[in-house]
Design an enzyme around this catalytic site. Structure first.
Site, PDB file in Angstrom:
ATOM      1  N   ASP A 152      13.884 -12.285  -4.600  1.00 41.17           N
ATOM      2  CA  ASP A 152      12.715 -12.233  -3.951  1.00 41.17           C
ATOM      3  C   ASP A 152      11.666 -11.572  -4.202  1.00 41.17           C
ATOM      4  OD1 ASP A 152      11.159 -12.945  -1.668  1.00 41.17           O
ATOM      5  OD2 ASP A 152      12.612 -12.521   0.022  1.00 41.17           O
TER       6      ASP A 152
HETATM    7  C1  NOJ Z   1       9.157 -13.464   0.576  1.00 40.45           C
HETATM    8  C2  NOJ Z   1       9.991 -14.440   1.152  1.00 40.45           C
HETATM    9  O1  NOJ Z   1      11.147 -13.654   1.781  1.00 40.45           O
HETATM   10  C3  NOJ Z   1      10.528 -15.861   0.518  1.00 40.45           C
HETATM   11  O2  NOJ Z   1      11.178 -16.525   1.530  1.00 40.45           O
HETATM   12  C4  NOJ Z   1       9.391 -16.307  -0.155  1.00 40.45           C
HETATM   13  O3  NOJ Z   1       9.743 -17.314  -0.895  1.00 40.45           O
HETATM   14  C5  NOJ Z   1       8.500 -15.078  -0.927  1.00 40.45           C
HETATM   15  N1  NOJ Z   1       8.174 -14.223  -0.093  1.00 40.45           N
HETATM   16  C6  NOJ Z   1       7.368 -15.821  -1.634  1.00 40.45           C
HETATM   17  O4  NOJ Z   1       6.287 -16.261  -0.826  1.00 40.45           O
END
Ligand code: NOJ
Length: 737
Positions: free
Chosen positions: A254
């Protein structure tokens, strides 16, 4: 286990797998191509393929470096699980939770396919969805609407269908967030402490389906699990995901969920996103040159870097992105205007999913469907589109106007929203219905509008989202399960002024309805969840009965919040002490009567169940043998079928979701009384009868044995429950093993 051994065991598992049907290619062929390409790359290029170029360093939310020695792009990774984020025009699909509420495999697949087609058309290589974590153990968790259900079986089927749809259209799917990211508060520091059995039977279960569906990538989550960061947790990444589930694709972090250079690499992380120091102190760029140095000094084996690259390239080949894939057609950072229109007729998929996910909770005296009413009062801000536009708040981070998706990265820009009032007005014009409106949440104005009409429809909502935005005091997770904007008082005021009140609830998850149900004049409650851009049209389809409602709750609605037994915590440690007993498993185990149980939903017709037939034979004991993507191959073998006949016993066409729940024998250690293990949606004309067939796999009748570290079929008598919801059981039977 050494990284090399893991690579070899996973590769061995991968190459025994037969072709999987993506344009005739499968993992074996994809790995062959990837290995050939790997040999042409120099070390810097390899590191570039596994490293993000930094936040806002390319057109997408994630971008990798393009190598020059092979024909392979700067990979574009883009949110979200309900449409392409930061781009327009795109289609704003109903949220995952609505796809779950359809309980309709083919519609879930069609939604995935349409989203995948838009992503491909815009040049997105990896669409960052679907979501199985949070699973939703906390009813107030901010992001539960991004996923499908807090039941792992329903979530698992929806993961599988969505991934098949998306990857069938050519985009790589990304199953996220792995794992235990069950709340927004402190998500980047909290440790989710989950026992091994619960981990397998609840949280990993839908990821097994994802891997079985050949998902290209998995995103590890921000939180720690049992004290170690998810993105550098050897047991979870190398152990569970890559070895036990035989996952041949790649694991990406993530955004800034990585914490070290060496440990993350050796624990099984394959790609770092976004590759820069985003929220962390400057210098915390863990891969790129730092990874190259770590390989050079032997802290990360060369074979581990080669494995990362092979997995990433193989996934790209697997879905056929090596042939004529479109270039990126937008930039996330300048308004997202795309130079192509990829929306096609996807609005028809949106309308079908929104319509067939709408749950009818209450319908006294057949208040619905509406039959050319003389007059209607339409009340509440949620009936109208935000006058500043449906995208007025960045990442949908406000609750103004009708609610059709939550907030955060799991969003897309609305091309439009058909507001409930707009759609009802069109129908009213055709019917000659006189409409009065009160489109604020002011109770006095609401009462006076309601007093003048035969029927009043009140719109209320409840919103949530990702923790980086706080809306009306809710930092992602909801502070309570009450309707927002004094929705209870609004309904009370209307119910005091009108004898025939219909309440429509747009919501991210459960809402406590007791105050509303205490109003005798509230005759019907309609639950469209988060319906996406076709909100009003889908609602009119149901309100006026051109389609009977057929959505079923993908979670339980309790009488009071404390009945769930779970909530988000402000502590930095969340011990999952409830274990397997979340949602209906908890209500059943503790004899708590819910208001509306899991799987519940009314129709304009009625259904009769008959002729239960149970035919299951399986060898007791542990699943053994080779591993395929998803886990031990034997787990996915069919061990029997349960069939039942369902008849439409009413006067109008409708669809019923027949549900199968299984109770394990007493020889299995403490297990929920019943667990969903099959469902089928049947579309039936009046009088028509059809058989529902539930195929049980070995996994469906197993539990995770912690001592043996295997899925075990217990011996004894298994209970079989078939019905219209988790509590409206119409037929019961059993089988012995
Ligand atoms: C953080 C989020 O938890 C995730 O779901 C997302 O894909 C990424 N940011 C990118 O925006």
């Amino acid at each position: 286990m050494l990284a090399e051994q893991i690579f070899l065991s996973v590769l061995a598992a991968a190459v025994t797998v037969q072709a999987y049907g993506f344009g005739g290619s499968g993992w074996d062929a994809a790995y062959g191509r990837a290995k050939a390409a790997l040999n042409k790359l120099n070390q810097t290029e390899k590191v570039g393929i596994v490293t993000g170029v930094k936040w806002m360093g390319g057109p997408c939310v994630g971008n990798t470096y393009k190598p020059s020695s092979i024909d392979y792009p700067s990979l574009c990774l883009q949110d979200s699980p309900l449409g392409v984020r930061f781009a327009n025009p795109v289609t704003a699909f109903p949220a995952g939770i609505n796809a779950g509420a359809t309980w309709d495999r083919s519609l879930i697949n069609a939604r995935g396919a349409a989203m995948g087609a838009e992503a491909k058309g815009l040049g997105v290589n990896v669409q960052l969805g679907p979501v199985a974590g949070p699973l939703g153990k906390n009813p107030n968790s901010g992001r539960i609407w991004e996923g499908f259900s807090n039941d792992p079986y329903l979530s698992g089927v929806a993961m599988e269908e969505t991934i098949a749809g998306m990857q069938g259209s050519g985009v790589q799917a990304c199953a996220k967030h792995y794992i235990g990211n069950e709340q927004e508060h402190n998500r980047e520091t909290i440790s989710s402490n989950i026992d091994d059995r619960t981990l397998h039977e609840l949280y990993v279960w839908p990821f097994m389906n994802a891997v079985k569906a050949n998902v290209a990538s998995v995103m590890c989550s921000y939180n720690k699990v049992n004290g170690s960061w998810s993105c550098e947790n050897d047991a979870l990444l190398n152990g569970l995901l890559k070895t036990e589930l035989g996952f041949p694709g790649y694991i990406m972090s993530d955004w800034n969920a990585q914490h070290t250079t060496v440990n993350s690499a050796n624990s099984g992380l394959d790609m770092t996103m976004p590759g820069s120091d985003f929220n962390n102190p400057p210098g915390s760029i863990y891969w790129g040159p730092n990874l190259e140095a770590a390989v050079a000094n032997g802290s990360v084996p060369q074979s581990r870097l080669d494995d990362m690259v092979t997995r990433i390239l193989a996934s790209w080949h697997l879905v056929g992105q090596d042939e004529g894939y479109p270039p990126v057609a937008f930039s996330s950072w300048n308004g997202g205007k795309a130079n192509v229109d990829v929306t096609g007729d996807h609005k028809s998929v949106v309308r079908a999913v929104a319509r067939d996910s709408t749950v009818l909770l209450k319908n006294d005296n057949n208040a619905l469907p509406l039959r050319k009413p003389k007059s209607l009062a339409i009340i509440g801000q949620d009936a109208t589109v935000n006058p500043a536009g449906p995208n007025a708040c960045s990442d949908r981070g406000c609750d103004t106007g009708t609610l059709a998706m939550g907030w955060g990265s799991g969003t897309a820009q609305f091309p439009y929203i058909v507001g409930p009032l707009d759609a009802i007005q069109s129908q009213a014009a055709a019917d000659g219905t006189n409409i009065t409106t009160s489109t604020t949440d002011d109770t006095t104005a609401a009462a006076s509008a309601a007093a003048s009409a035969g029927t009043a429809i009140v719109f209320i909502n409840s919103d949530s989202g990702e923790g980086y935005i706080t809306v009306e005091g809710n930092a992602g997770d909801r502070n309570n399960l009450d309707p927002w904007h004094n929705g209870n008082e609004l309904v009370q005021a209307v119910a005091a002024a009108n004898k025939n009140v219909i309440v429509v609830v747009h919501s991210v998850g459960p809402v406590i309805l007791e105050t509303i149900l205490a109003q005798p004049n509230v005759k019907a409650i309609v639950w469209p969840g988060l319906p996406g851009q076709e909100s009003g049209n889908a609602l009119v389809d149901v309100l006026y009965g051109s389609t009977s409602p057929s959505g079923k709750l993908p979670y339980t609605i309790a009488k009071q919040f404390s009945d769930y037994g779970t909530t988000w915590t402000t502590s930095l440690v969340d011990d999952f002490t409830e274990g397997l007993f979340i949602d209906y498993r908890h209500f059943d185990e503790n004899n708590i009567t819910p208001r509306y149980e899991f799987g519940y939903g009314l129709s304009y017709t009625t259904f009769k169940y008959s002729d239960l037939d149970v035919n299951v034979q399986a060898r007791p004991g542990a699943a053994e043998g080779p591993i395929v993507p998803g886990g031990v191959k034997e787990l996915f073998d069919t061990v029997g079928t349960v069939t039942v006949t369902v008849q439409n016993s009413g006067k109008v066409a409708g669809a019923e979701v027949a549900q199968l729940y299984i109770g394990l024998p007493d020889s299995a250690p403490s297990t929920p009384p019943k667990q969903l293990r099959g469902f089928q949606k049947l579309h039936l004309a009046p009088g028509q009868r059809e058989g529902a067939t539930f195929e049980l796999t070995r996994r469906d009748i197993s539990y995770w044995d912690v001592q043996q570290q295997k899925w075990v079929v217990p011996s004894g008598t298994f209970k079989v429950y078939v019905g219209s919801s988790s509590r409206d059981i119409r037929e019961q039977g059993s089988f012995r093993i």
